[in-house]
Every structure is written in structure tokens, then in C-alpha cells.
Design an enzyme around this catalytic site. Structure first.
Site, PDB file in Angstrom:
ATOM      1  N   LYS A  61     -32.808   0.400   4.058  1.00 46.13           N
ATOM      2  CA  LYS A  61     -31.844  -0.250   4.925  1.00 46.13           C
ATOM      3  C   LYS A  61     -30.551  -0.602   4.188  1.00 46.13           C
ATOM      4  CE  LYS A  61     -33.917   0.023   8.799  1.00 46.13           C
ATOM      5  NZ  LYS A  61     -33.313   0.812   9.896  1.00 46.13           N
ATOM      6  N   SER A  85     -32.569  -5.252   8.658  1.00 45.18           N
ATOM      7  CA  SER A  85     -33.534  -6.341   8.627  1.00 45.18           C
ATOM      8  C   SER A  85     -33.103  -7.350   7.577  1.00 45.18           C
ATOM      9  CB  SER A  85     -34.923  -5.790   8.286  1.00 45.18           C
ATOM     10  OG  SER A  85     -35.791  -6.824   7.885  1.00 45.18           O
ATOM     11  N   SER A  86     -33.473  -8.603   7.791  1.00 42.54           N
ATOM     12  CA  SER A  86     -33.130  -9.642   6.827  1.00 42.54           C
ATOM     13  C   SER A  86     -33.812  -9.434   5.483  1.00 42.54           C
ATOM     14  CB  SER A  86     -33.512 -11.021   7.382  1.00 42.54           C
ATOM     15  OG  SER A  86     -34.893 -11.075   7.688  1.00 42.54           O
ATOM     16  N   CYS A  87     -34.788  -8.529   5.410  1.00 43.12           N
ATOM     17  CA  CYS A  87     -35.464  -8.277   4.129  1.00 43.12           C
ATOM     18  C   CYS A  87     -34.558  -7.565   3.126  1.00 43.12           C
ATOM     19  CB  CYS A  87     -36.743  -7.471   4.338  1.00 43.12           C
ATOM     20  SG  CYS A  87     -36.482  -5.739   4.775  1.00 43.12           S
ATOM     21  N   HIS A  97     -46.099  -7.226  12.480  1.00 39.46           N
ATOM     22  CA  HIS A  97     -45.470  -8.386  11.874  1.00 39.46           C
ATOM     23  C   HIS A  97     -46.234  -9.656  12.272  1.00 39.46           C
ATOM     24  CE1 HIS A  97     -41.979  -5.546  11.568  1.00 39.46           C
ATOM     25  NE2 HIS A  97     -41.946  -6.103  10.369  1.00 39.46           N
ATOM     26  N   TYR A 134     -38.748  -0.566   2.234  1.00 36.99           N
ATOM     27  CA  TYR A 134     -38.032  -0.609   3.515  1.00 36.99           C
ATOM     28  C   TYR A 134     -36.639  -1.203   3.300  1.00 36.99           C
ATOM     29  CZ  TYR A 134     -37.071  -1.816   8.418  1.00 36.99           C
ATOM     30  OH  TYR A 134     -36.508  -1.936   9.668  1.00 36.99           O
TER      31      TYR A 134
END
Length: 310
Positions: A142, A109-111, A181, A138
């Protein structure tokens, strides 16, 4: 490279991403697809995952399995988001490596990128600054998965790579307001407000942050494209290269749903990262590009939600 006859295991095939991957593989003529639902295989159980890989012996593994959620879910369940995601991905990556699986696709994920990263966000900005606190648990899981795949490549010269999609939406999304989301949450809120003849809808934050969105079918096409073209990079961003403010997104969804009331903002709630636009030039330079524009994608997702209520 991958062949149409190769056995491909898609972990998390019932989720939004996994189901899109299955659709794309079928569309492209890949017929030897292996799946296991949660009742058949608990991906958090290392022993069961090891036994499965020894028996099944897939040639390619696509890891679309994860515990996911929005800001509220991440904030209230940090232990679950860090531990469960780490367990799932470690079991899949380790068992793949120990059973000589040729190709592993890890989805993140871009997070994973810093909260105040330079924009647009390049892959090399990973670990250059602090994370967004509301979803750091999270993100940390990742990041560990990305680095584990990178470590295997460096030490053993394997084809284990990571794709980092931007914010996703589309069919099979989660519309639960406690864990969803932003797009599915807005769709549900506006729809229920319309059905209940409400005069307004209350949304979190200020509406000022900018976000990039990608239809999940475009991500699925990027995954299969990567399998067919074997990228040399350990980490590739996957985005639409277009951004929109949360306020304008809300207005767009309000119009699509047909809600005629007002939007109010609860500024006591967090906004999250102020801006998050991915630099997907490495993947774009290889020849992949997204095909679904945001307006069409939102309309299709709303229609999916309406059909799911029937």
C-alpha cells in the site's frame, strides 16, 4: 471535479468497500458506473488490464480492489499479500496514467503507518519508523501505491490521490475466522458461542490495544466527497476520530449478540500495534464528517451477518 454523467470504474466492486462505493454513487445520482468481476477481468494480469482501459476509457477510477485479511492471514501469507496487492494496484495505476484517466482514487489502510507512531497519526508520519511486523507485507504494498500516485502527481500534474481509512467494518465484510478482521471475527465467535451454548469465548491477545473503527458507508461517503471536492493533498486519512480498546469492543459485541458466557484471552497470541488513532483533520477541515456511531454500526453489521446465514 466530477460530473454525474462521467464514466466511473470501480475496481473491486463486490468487496466490502467497493460495494459501499457503488451504493453511495447510486445514492448521489451517479449513473454511469462501470464494474468488472474477477471472472471478467483479472486485475493481476497486466495485459488484460491494459486492453480493458484502452477500450473502456473511464474518466475516473476508484481502486477498491485488494487482497485483505486480519493478523493471522497476513502472518501466514506474506508473499501473497505483498505480490498480489502490488500487481493489482500497479496495473490499475499504470493503465490509468497511460490512458489519460483524469482522476484516480487509491485506497489503502492505516497499517501503512509506523507501529509506534505518535498519536493521533498524521499523514506526514508515513515512513518515519518501522512497521508492525504482522502486517508489514500488506503495508509495504500500500505504501508503494501511495508513492506511485504521488510520483505521477509530481511529475505529470495529475489528480491521483490516496485515502487511508482506519479499521473498517460493515455489510459485505469477511466473516471467515481464518482471514477476517477483528469486528467480523468477534461477531462470528460470539454468535456461534451463543448458538452452541458455550460457557466462554477465547480471544487473541490481551485486549489492551486501542483501535479506531469506521463504518464502510462512511468511507464511501468520504470517497465521493473527495471526488466532488478535489483535495489538494496526495494523502488523506479517513477515520472516526474515536477509539476503543479491543476488550471494550469485545464486551460491546458480546452484549449486542446476546452471549452470556465469559471472555478468555490467549495472551500467547500477538496484539499487533498497541494504539492506532488517525488524525483525519485534513479531510474534516474540507467539510466531510462520519455519520454512523460505533454502536449503531455494530448492531447493523450483526443483523447483516444474521441475514447472511439464512
Amino acid at each position: 471535479m466530477i460530473n454525474k454523467e462521467d464514466l466511473i470504474f470501480v475496481a473491486g466492486h463486490k468487496g466490502m468497500v467497493g460495494s459501499a462505493v457503488i451504493r453511495e454513487l447510486n445514492k448521489k445520482g451517479y449513473s454511469n458506473i462501470l464494474t468488472k468481476d474477477r471472472n471478467e477481468l483479472d486485475l493481476t494480469n497486466q495485459i488484460l488490464v491494459e486492453e480493458f482501459f484502452k477500450t473502456a476509457k473511464p474518466k475516473t477510477v476508484i481502486d477498491a480492489a485488494a487482497k485483505v485479511g486480519g493478523i493471522l492471514a497476513n502472518y501466514e501469507n506474506p508473499y501473497d499479500f505483498l505480490l498480489i496487492n502490488t500487481q493489482i494496484q500497479n496495473n490499475l495505476i499504470q493503465s490509468s496514467f497511460e490512458n489519460n484517466i483524469e482522476t484516480f482514487v487509491f485506497l489503502g489502510s492505516s497499517c501503512i503507518y509506523p507501529k509506534f507512531s505518535k498519536q493521533p497519526i498524521k499523514e506526514e508520519y508515513l515512513l518515519t519508523d518501522e512497521l508492525e511486523p504482522t502486517n508489514q507485507w500488506y503495508a509495504l504494498a500500500k505504501i508503494q501505491g501511495v508513492k506511485l500516485c504521488e510520483a505521477i502527481n509530481r511529475q505529470f500534474n495529475k489528480n491521483y490521490f490516496s485515502l487511508m481509512p482506519t479499521n473498517l467494518y460493515g455489510p459485505n465484510d469477511n466473516f471467515d475466522l481464518n482471514s477476517s478482521h477483528v469486528i467480523p471475527a468477534l461477531i462470528r465467535k460470539f454468535h456461534e458461542a451463543k448458538e452452541n451454548h458455550s460457557q466462554d469465548v477465547l480471544l487473541w491477545g490481551t485486549g489492551s490495544p486501542f483501535r479506531e473503527f469506521l463504518h464502510v458507508d462512511d468511507l464511501a461517503s468520504a470517497i465521493v466527497f473527495s471526488l466532488e471536492n478535489k483535495p489538494e493533498h496526495n494523502l488523506l486519512n479517513v477515520g472516526s476520530s474515536k477509539e476503543i480498546s479491543i476488550k471494550d469492543l469485545a464486551l460491546a459485541i458480546k452484549e449486542i449478540v446476546g452471549f452470556s458466557g465469559e471472555i478468555k484471552w490467549d495472551t500467547s497470541k500477538p496484539d499487533g500495534t498497541p494504539r492506532k488513532l488517525m488524525d483525519s483533520s485534513k479531510l474534516l477541515d474540507l467539510g466531510w464528517k462520519p455519520k454512523i456511531d460505533l454502536k449503531s454500526g455494530l448492531e447493523a453489521t450483526y443483523n447483516y451477518y444474521i441475514d447472511s446465514l439464512k
